[in-house]
Design an enzyme around this catalytic site. Structure first.
Site, PDB file in Angstrom:
ATOM      1  CG  HIS A  97      59.845  76.588  52.042  1.00  0.00           C
ATOM      2  ND1 HIS A  97      58.712  75.839  51.879  1.00  0.00           N
ATOM      3  CD2 HIS A  97      59.470  77.720  52.651  1.00  0.00           C
ATOM      4  CE1 HIS A  97      57.683  76.507  52.365  1.00  0.00           C
ATOM      5  NE2 HIS A  97      58.121  77.647  52.847  1.00  0.00           N
ATOM      6  CG  ASP A 131      57.946  68.879  55.620  1.00  0.00           C
ATOM      7  OD1 ASP A 131      58.556  69.951  55.641  1.00  0.00           O
ATOM      8  OD2 ASP A 131      57.617  68.260  56.650  1.00  0.00           O
TER       9      ASP A 131
HETATM   10  P1  GDP Z   1      58.276  72.463  51.545  1.00  0.00           P
HETATM   11  O1  GDP Z   1      58.348  72.821  52.982  1.00  0.00           O
HETATM   12  O2  GDP Z   1      56.868  72.184  51.103  1.00  0.00           O
HETATM   13  O3  GDP Z   1      58.968  73.427  50.663  1.00  0.00           O
HETATM   14  O4  GDP Z   1      59.011  71.067  51.375  1.00  0.00           O
HETATM   15  P2  GDP Z   1      60.494  70.655  51.846  1.00  0.00           P
HETATM   16  O5  GDP Z   1      61.464  71.552  51.257  1.00  0.00           O
HETATM   17  O6  GDP Z   1      60.550  70.459  53.305  1.00  0.00           O
HETATM   18  O7  GDP Z   1      60.568  69.175  51.275  1.00  0.00           O
HETATM   19  C1  GDP Z   1      60.637  68.882  49.969  1.00  0.00           C
HETATM   20  C2  GDP Z   1      61.915  68.074  49.720  1.00  0.00           C
HETATM   21  O8  GDP Z   1      61.740  67.362  48.547  1.00  0.00           O
HETATM   22  C3  GDP Z   1      63.127  68.929  49.493  1.00  0.00           C
HETATM   23  O9  GDP Z   1      64.278  68.227  49.914  1.00  0.00           O
HETATM   24  C4  GDP Z   1      63.147  69.128  47.992  1.00  0.00           C
HETATM   25  O10 GDP Z   1      64.427  69.380  47.460  1.00  0.00           O
HETATM   26  C5  GDP Z   1      62.649  67.804  47.546  1.00  0.00           C
HETATM   27  N1  GDP Z   1      61.857  67.803  46.331  1.00  0.00           N
HETATM   28  C6  GDP Z   1      60.932  68.698  45.891  1.00  0.00           C
HETATM   29  N2  GDP Z   1      60.351  68.230  44.776  1.00  0.00           N
HETATM   30  C7  GDP Z   1      60.910  67.032  44.516  1.00  0.00           C
HETATM   31  C8  GDP Z   1      60.700  66.043  43.507  1.00  0.00           C
HETATM   32  O11 GDP Z   1      59.857  66.165  42.634  1.00  0.00           O
HETATM   33  N3  GDP Z   1      61.466  64.919  43.594  1.00  0.00           N
HETATM   34  C9  GDP Z   1      62.387  64.707  44.565  1.00  0.00           C
HETATM   35  N4  GDP Z   1      63.079  63.579  44.580  1.00  0.00           N
HETATM   36  N5  GDP Z   1      62.598  65.620  45.546  1.00  0.00           N
HETATM   37  C10 GDP Z   1      61.872  66.754  45.504  1.00  0.00           C
END
Ligand code: GDP
Length: 431
Positions: free
Chosen positions: A40, A12
């Site tokens: 994701h 995440d």
């Molecule tokens: P992953 O499994 O590593 O892809 O991560 P997730 O998708 O579960 O969690 C990342 C969350 O953070 C998602 O809701 C993204 O839209 C959000 N996100 C990613 N990068 C950023 C950022 O730089 N700032 C903010 N506020 N949200 C972000």
């Protein structure tokens, strides 16, 4: 050339966003491990999507999305996921599924549930997607590869013999209904119809792509701390989360992986049970959870509230090292803009001694965080696109963490959208 996008922590970290962003300049995006147990989240011009099986590059017309042999392939879920994005006006992506990928069987999902029930309070916090029973069967050599769906005779025989074993457990260990092999065969015939258009010899496809000079992106799921060998065993996932495994799970030579982008979140979050040294609780955690990510820190697959904590330099340094990091993408930094002061975990105290080396699980459980508090920047940094334009305290936070972890932070994500990215020259980046 091959680039990998992987996680330094518990997952995440925002790998989906970074992959989606890097996919603009890639030709092929490959999932090489894991299954539909994690998700994701991606925000782009088509809307907001939670992907579980498809690689995060599916939104571009120019990319090929590949499910590698290392993935736990849930065929009906993949099918549903394809439909769900096409329904929302994303052009039909080009998808290839490895003929050597193994199939998550309906009974894997049941066994996952039954085992969690049996373990009661001692469970491993499974998402009950069948992943652990799936990988157990793979290594016990009673799994089913996609190509076996196309061998009618062999399939029927194997289904009967595997059912015989499974039914002993169902009846005597779990006290649950047995599997009817003929029903299962019918289901597998349906799976065959669903998957047939996508099946391909993926390693040979990738070999050709690399010879043609294409850029291949490996997309990891979860992060280092969930790796079955190097993570917090047994609170880990069942397939390796490391970039190195990308070579195995995609079927490419390891020396082709030239760039490893390790995604590190500016604070910590984790799901499931297990040691979490920099964890915070109460109102402090609630506020960070509510403001975190894009719309709160809740599991993309399960909706479970994530456990929250401060940035952990010990775990992240280790997480980056095991990945073979060439670049750190430091994400979700914008979320911390509300804090007057930001604590950071810079060491672990274990039996009265302070260490910055990440320990094995039984020592980790005794670790207490050594915190350093840095001043906050108290403003919204979204929309800033040059490193020099970030507030000084924000740059200090980044540079402090970079020094602690010892890997170059070359990308800073300050929002969920593709364009919310700041590139930075790092003094740690080798020419
Ligand atoms: P992953 O499994 O590593 O892809 O991560 P997730 O998708 O579960 O969690 C990342 C969350 O953070 C998602 O809701 C993204 O839209 C959000 N996100 C990613 N990068 C950023 C950022 O730089 N700032 C903010 N506020 N949200 C972000």
């Amino acid at each position: 050339m091959v680039k990998a996008v992987v996680g330094a922590n518990w997952g995440d970290e925002g790998k989906g966003k970074i992959t989606d962003m890097m996919a603009e300049k890639a030709d092929v995006i490959v999932r090489f491990q894991g299954g539909a147990n994690a998700g994701h989240t991606i925000v782009n011009c088509y809307g907001k999507f939670a992907l579980h099986t498809l690689p995060s590059g599916v939104f571009y017309g120019h990319t090929t999305s590949v499910i590698g042999n290392g993935v736990a392939l849930n065929i009906p879920l993949l099918f549903k996921e394809i439909q769900s994005i096409v329904e929302r006006n994303v052009p039909m992506p080009k998808i290839l599924v490895s003929d050597r990928a193994q199939i998550v069987m309906p009974y894997h999902i049941l066994f996952d549930q039954y085992e969690e029930e049996r373990l009661g309070g001692k469970s491993f916090g499974s998402t009950k997607s069948g992943i652990a029973p799936f990988y157990s069967d793979k290594y016990a050599k009673i799994g089913f590869q996609v190509n076996e769906l196309f061998d009618e005779e062999g399939l029927a025989e194997k289904v009967r013999s595997v059912c015989a074993v499974k039914n002993v457990l169902l009846k005597h260990l779990y006290n649950k209904p047995e599997i009817d092999p003929e029903e299962l065969l019918k289901t597998l015939h349906e799976y065959k119809e669903m998957i047939a258009p996508y099946v391909c010899d993926v390693s040979s496809f990738l070999d050709r792509a690399l010879k043609d000079g294409k850029t291949v992106l490996l997309e990891g799921q979860l992060g280092t701390l969930k790796d079955p060998d190097h993570g917090i065993y047994p609170m880990v996932t069942s397939s390796s989360t490391l970039a190195a495994y990308g070579a195995v799970g995609a079927g490419i030579p390891p020396y082709e992986i030239k760039q490893v982008v390790t995604v590190c979140k500016a604070y910590s979050s984790a799901v499931g049970a297990g040691a979490f040294v920099s964890e915070i609780f109460g109102d402090e955690a609630d506020e960070l959870r509510r403001r975190g990510g894009d719309g709160g820190e809740y599991g993309a697959t399960t909706g479970r509230p994530r456990r929250m904590g401060w940035f952990d330099c010990v775990a992240s340094k280790y997480g980056c090292r095991l990945q073979g990091t060439t670049d750190v993408a430091f994400t979700v930094l914008d979320v911390l803009g509300y804090l007057d002061e930001i604590p950071v975990c810079v060491g672990y105290e274990i039996d009265g001694k302070v260490t910055t080396d990440f320990p094995v699980t039984h020592l980790l459980e005794k670790a207490k965080p050594v915190l350093r508090t840095l001043p906050g920047w108290k403003c919204d940094i979204r929309g800033i696109d040059r490193y020099e334009d970030l507030p000084e305290n924000c740059r200090n936070y980044i540079e402090f963490i970079e020094k602690q972890i010892g890997y170059p932070i070359t990308m800073i994500s300050n929002g969920p959208r593709r364009q919310d990215i700041i590139y930075r020259e790092s003094p740690l980046k080798k020419a």
